[in-house]
Design a protein around this motif. Sequence first.
Motif, PDB file in Angstrom:
ATOM      1  N   GLY A   8       0.835  -1.198   0.000  1.00 61.63           N
ATOM      2  CA  GLY A   8       0.000   0.000   0.000  1.00 61.63           C
ATOM      3  C   GLY A   8       0.871   1.250   0.000  1.00 61.63           C
ATOM      4  O   GLY A   8       2.070   1.193  -0.211  1.00 61.63           O
ATOM      5  N   GLY A   9       0.268   2.392   0.237  1.00 57.71           N
ATOM      6  CA  GLY A   9       1.014   3.642   0.308  1.00 57.71           C
ATOM      7  C   GLY A   9       1.141   4.317  -1.042  1.00 57.71           C
ATOM      8  O   GLY A   9       0.971   3.695  -2.091  1.00 57.71           O
ATOM      9  N   GLN A  25       5.941   1.537  -5.525  1.00 53.47           N
ATOM     10  CA  GLN A  25       6.215   0.100  -5.446  1.00 53.47           C
ATOM     11  C   GLN A  25       5.828  -0.659  -6.712  1.00 53.47           C
ATOM     12  O   GLN A  25       6.188  -1.816  -6.875  1.00 53.47           O
ATOM     13  CB  GLN A  25       5.529  -0.531  -4.237  1.00 53.47           C
ATOM     14  CG  GLN A  25       4.019  -0.417  -4.227  1.00 53.47           C
ATOM     15  CD  GLN A  25       3.544   0.818  -3.506  1.00 53.47           C
ATOM     16  OE1 GLN A  25       4.244   1.808  -3.415  1.00 53.47           O
ATOM     17  NE2 GLN A  25       2.335   0.752  -2.963  1.00 53.47           N
ATOM     18  N   PHE A  26       5.103   0.011  -7.616  1.00 54.81           N
ATOM     19  CA  PHE A  26       4.693  -0.630  -8.859  1.00 54.81           C
ATOM     20  C   PHE A  26       5.497  -0.155 -10.070  1.00 54.81           C
ATOM     21  O   PHE A  26       5.320  -0.676 -11.177  1.00 54.81           O
ATOM     22  CB  PHE A  26       3.199  -0.381  -9.124  1.00 54.81           C
ATOM     23  CG  PHE A  26       2.315  -0.719  -7.961  1.00 54.81           C
ATOM     24  CD1 PHE A  26       2.460  -1.923  -7.278  1.00 54.81           C
ATOM     25  CD2 PHE A  26       1.347   0.163  -7.520  1.00 54.81           C
ATOM     26  CE1 PHE A  26       1.653  -2.244  -6.204  1.00 54.81           C
ATOM     27  CE2 PHE A  26       0.530  -0.145  -6.443  1.00 54.81           C
ATOM     28  CZ  PHE A  26       0.685  -1.343  -5.781  1.00 54.81           C
ATOM     29  N   SER A  55      -0.877  -7.824   0.565  1.00 54.52           N
ATOM     30  CA  SER A  55      -1.893  -6.956   1.150  1.00 54.52           C
ATOM     31  C   SER A  55      -1.784  -5.560   0.546  1.00 54.52           C
ATOM     32  O   SER A  55      -0.707  -4.968   0.513  1.00 54.52           O
ATOM     33  CB  SER A  55      -1.711  -6.882   2.673  1.00 54.52           C
ATOM     34  OG  SER A  55      -2.581  -5.925   3.232  1.00 54.52           O
ATOM     35  N   SER A  56      -2.918  -5.030   0.059  1.00 55.56           N
ATOM     36  CA  SER A  56      -2.913  -3.693  -0.530  1.00 55.56           C
ATOM     37  C   SER A  56      -4.341  -3.182  -0.625  1.00 55.56           C
ATOM     38  O   SER A  56      -5.285  -3.829  -0.154  1.00 55.56           O
ATOM     39  CB  SER A  56      -2.259  -3.715  -1.915  1.00 55.56           C
ATOM     40  OG  SER A  56      -2.052  -2.387  -2.396  1.00 55.56           O
ATOM     41  N   PRO A  80     -10.882  -2.630   1.165  1.00 54.15           N
ATOM     42  CA  PRO A  80     -11.834  -1.781   0.444  1.00 54.15           C
ATOM     43  C   PRO A  80     -11.568  -0.296   0.645  1.00 54.15           C
ATOM     44  O   PRO A  80     -11.987   0.532  -0.160  1.00 54.15           O
ATOM     45  CB  PRO A  80     -13.187  -2.185   1.025  1.00 54.15           C
ATOM     46  CG  PRO A  80     -12.876  -2.742   2.375  1.00 54.15           C
ATOM     47  CD  PRO A  80     -11.536  -3.404   2.237  1.00 54.15           C
ATOM     48  N   GLU A  81     -10.855   0.029   1.727  1.00 56.10           N
ATOM     49  CA  GLU A  81     -10.541   1.420   2.047  1.00 56.10           C
ATOM     50  C   GLU A  81      -9.300   1.426   2.923  1.00 56.10           C
ATOM     51  O   GLU A  81      -9.156   0.592   3.806  1.00 56.10           O
ATOM     52  CB  GLU A  81     -11.719   2.063   2.789  1.00 56.10           C
ATOM     53  CG  GLU A  81     -11.501   3.507   3.188  1.00 56.10           C
ATOM     54  CD  GLU A  81     -12.697   4.063   3.937  1.00 56.10           C
ATOM     55  OE1 GLU A  81     -12.510   4.588   5.060  1.00 56.10           O
ATOM     56  OE2 GLU A  81     -13.824   3.955   3.408  1.00 56.10           O
ATOM     57  N   MET A  82      -8.381   2.356   2.680  1.00 55.10           N
ATOM     58  CA  MET A  82      -7.166   2.431   3.484  1.00 55.10           C
ATOM     59  C   MET A  82      -7.502   2.911   4.896  1.00 55.10           C
ATOM     60  O   MET A  82      -8.094   3.983   5.068  1.00 55.10           O
ATOM     61  CB  MET A  82      -6.150   3.377   2.832  1.00 55.10           C
ATOM     62  CG  MET A  82      -5.637   2.889   1.491  1.00 55.10           C
ATOM     63  SD  MET A  82      -4.701   1.348   1.626  1.00 55.10           S
ATOM     64  CE  MET A  82      -3.965   1.250  -0.012  1.00 55.10           C
ATOM     65  N   ARG A  83      -7.117   2.103   5.900  1.00 52.26           N
ATOM     66  CA  ARG A  83      -7.375   2.463   7.294  1.00 52.26           C
ATOM     67  C   ARG A  83      -6.096   2.461   8.122  1.00 52.26           C
ATOM     68  O   ARG A  83      -6.125   2.190   9.328  1.00 52.26           O
ATOM     69  CB  ARG A  83      -8.385   1.482   7.917  1.00 52.26           C
ATOM     70  CG  ARG A  83      -9.728   1.404   7.227  1.00 52.26           C
ATOM     71  CD  ARG A  83     -10.422   2.731   7.148  1.00 52.26           C
ATOM     72  NE  ARG A  83     -10.787   3.253   8.455  1.00 52.26           N
ATOM     73  CZ  ARG A  83     -11.225   4.485   8.640  1.00 52.26           C
ATOM     74  NH1 ARG A  83     -11.309   5.314   7.622  1.00 52.26           N
ATOM     75  NH2 ARG A  83     -11.552   4.900   9.847  1.00 52.26           N
TER      76      ARG A  83
END
Length: 360
Positions: A8-9, A25-26, A55-56, A80-83
């Motif tokens: 993520g990020g 990261q991609f 995980s992302s 579904p949403e960054m928490r």
Amino acid sequence: MKVVIFAGGVGTRLWPLSRKSTPKQFEKIVNEKSTLQLAFDRISPILKPSDIYISSGIKYKEIIKKQLPLIPDENFIFEPEMRDIGAAVGLITAILAKISPDEPFFILWSDHLMKNEDLFRKVLLSGAKVLEQEKNKIIFVGQTSRFATQNLGWIEQGQKVRDVDDLSLFEFKSLHYRPDLKTAEKFQVSSSHFWNPGYFGTTPGFLFSLYEKYAPDIHSGLLKIQKTFGTDDFEKTLNEIFPTLEKISFDNLILEKMDPKDGYVMGADMGWSDVGAWEQLKEALAEKKEDNVTRGKVLLNDSVDNLAFNYTDQMVVGIDLEDMLVINTEDVVLVCPKNSVPKIKKLVESLSGTPNENLA
């Protein structure tokens, strides 16, 4: 052993390469591979793809699956949403606690580089051996520091416990997140401190019990999601409950509250580098400080200690440059001294609500 790679990020300090739509990261940074692909390659010699989880966020689903075609579909966990990381680590922990609660697993990150990959794999395997015998522990992986820095976290170790496969296992004392320079200089000359890459190993059952102890509200929500994992109700339950979980870092939620006696430290000089910013990428890729690091069609004359990345077909030429960054993409050219990197994030944030918002 299982491994979870978090992908993520956004990575605004690697702008303009890293954007909200395609985070760092991609992007292809080293040897025409993304750091996510490199993270997978590092552990694939010791793990089957079925033992590797990703995980992302759901918005990165297509690009991640395209970059990692060997990972089974059920091993992709998309939020579904960054928490924040507290909920993200909790989600994968809840799932693994249902699948194999006592099997060691390690948390890794997708935006790093590693020069000594053999030693890194040895640390993971040796740590897993410890966790097979002591399931109620967290093993923090430390990187031998190369210089004093305020931009990384540090791990403080205690007394030596024992050797495991020629690696030393130490008591865990504390974590220090981005200390001031004076403190970092003290840590650098101390034999009891490592850089903290954010890697750690434990067992899902034990870590999930810490959520129950220190974050009962989050644990309650995760428990509802866990019960539906592997059923047709999983996606619906995940979409309903996960966005309601508290937004908090994993350090604040768990690590700052855990009993230090429940932790170990296993440190080594793995050649780890955090490439979350351009100057850190330059340090990771250069053999010597004065070396230039280039990518694409770049010509540097009478220039030292620069990073110049060109992602276009146009030639980039630099003369008499020193300690500079030159990043050329199809729609943005960034030129600044390396020590101005902290200002990049502020610049990107300032684009919101302006005609250039699409560049963020």
